[in-house]
Design an enzyme around this catalytic site. Sequence first.
Site, short mmCIF file in Angstrom:
data_model
loop_
_atom_site.label_atom_id
_atom_site.label_comp_id
_atom_site.label_asym_id
_atom_site.label_seq_id
_atom_site.Cartn_x
_atom_site.Cartn_y
_atom_site.Cartn_z
CG ASP A 204 -6.68 -5.86 -1.25
OD1 ASP A 204 -7.27 -5.03 -1.97
OD2 ASP A 204 -5.61 -5.60 -0.66
CB CYS B 103 -8.23 0.26 -4.88
SG CYS B 103 -7.83 -0.85 -6.25
CD GLU C 55 -0.42 -11.98 -5.09
OE1 GLU C 55 -0.01 -11.66 -6.23
OE2 GLU C 55 -1.34 -11.37 -4.51
CD GLN D 297 -3.08 -0.81 0.21
OE1 GLN D 297 -3.30 0.33 -0.18
NE2 GLN D 297 -3.79 -1.87 -0.19
CE1 TYR E 85 -7.92 -11.50 -7.65
CE2 TYR E 85 -9.51 -11.51 -5.85
CZ TYR E 85 -9.21 -11.69 -7.18
OH TYR E 85 -10.22 -12.03 -8.06
#
Length: 413
Positions: free
Chosen positions: A343, A370, A291, A235, A267
């Site tokens: 995510d 996001c 992932e 992030q 993710y």
Amino acid sequence: MLVRMGDMQGREVEVEATGIAHGGYGVARLDGRVIFVADAIPGERVRARISDDRKPRFWWADTVEVLEPSPHRRPHLWPEADVSRDPADRPGGADFGHIVPAHQRALKAHVLSGALQRMARIEREVEVETVDGPADGGGWRTRERLHVASDGTVGPYAARSHRVVPVAGLPLGTAELRETAPLGERMPEHAGGTVEVIAPSVGGARLILGAQAPSVIRERVGEREFRVDDGGFWQVHAAAPLTLTRAVQDAVDESLFDPRAANLDLYGGVGLLAAALGDRFGSALRITSVESDERATEHAQENLAEWIGAQAVTARVERWVRTLADASAAERARLAAATVVLDPPRSGAGREVLSALAAVAPAQLVYVACDPVAFARDAGLLAELGYALADLRAFDLFPSTHHVEAVGALTRA
């Protein structure tokens, strides 16, 4: 008057922005046609230059002069991005820098709530919460990608282009990042490449030049440290990892949580949000983090090592979730009791992933998003699949830009 495609590009028009669109554009109309105007705030009258007229129903434009300013306008946080500069020379990445921070958050809330209403038929009041950081909307970025022009000039790309523009500063960056960025330097040996400037929370700032081999850094979140590649995903807001850790922990309905269920972190990156669940629910946690990036998965395995029931799998999520349909009866029961944290990238999870999840009917989902439109689309898909949006929070993790982060809690309806 019939206007042919290509006739208006480069021409200037006077318009009034009456709304805000996803992507941070002011919405105006001219002779019945929608124009998306960069750097225009709703309520303003501006002179705008048409930058793209290829679509018959809507065009894009850049503000070149503010004729009637909004009371929410301020001098741009990044002087080189101000409307007084030619649009072709304005750096990208701070498209809300000319708006006072409180109104930035109001506009982001409007976009998110509007997307939910339009795409998912969910009526929801939204407040975009502030996070720790300077009140002016700068000083928060810990990662910045710069580019090297053919003559060696180092700088960001101009907005919506691949042309390097020189700048004197990077006001969105943390102090350490700004001190390390090689602005004003020439790097002809790296022409056509990139310069990543990163300022991790442990170990000091550094540069990554071009395709430089990755090295491992540490990032501290609360009392915990995470291993991550210096060029890997993390992030960008200095306060984001802790903010999202706490938000995900709070979003989980404890009455629906079973630490021994087949809990999932999709993710999962280097395991930040899986660790958030581990810190809340203890050492007995069973969770699988999925992932696609192998290096991130390797780090996740180390970062989650204290939880015996945690594992990290390298796989594309959309492929991996298909295997859930082949689970044994006992494993399907554990999946039905599971909490799933997602995510996804900016494009969202999408129907394939969500349908595969809904088929095994986990108890609850915590969706970290996001992109408000992708989240709204997925919330609508989940409603069709039997999951209701029980709670929603939004955070201003990208001040002075149009981006916003949301954390939604969804439970079986």
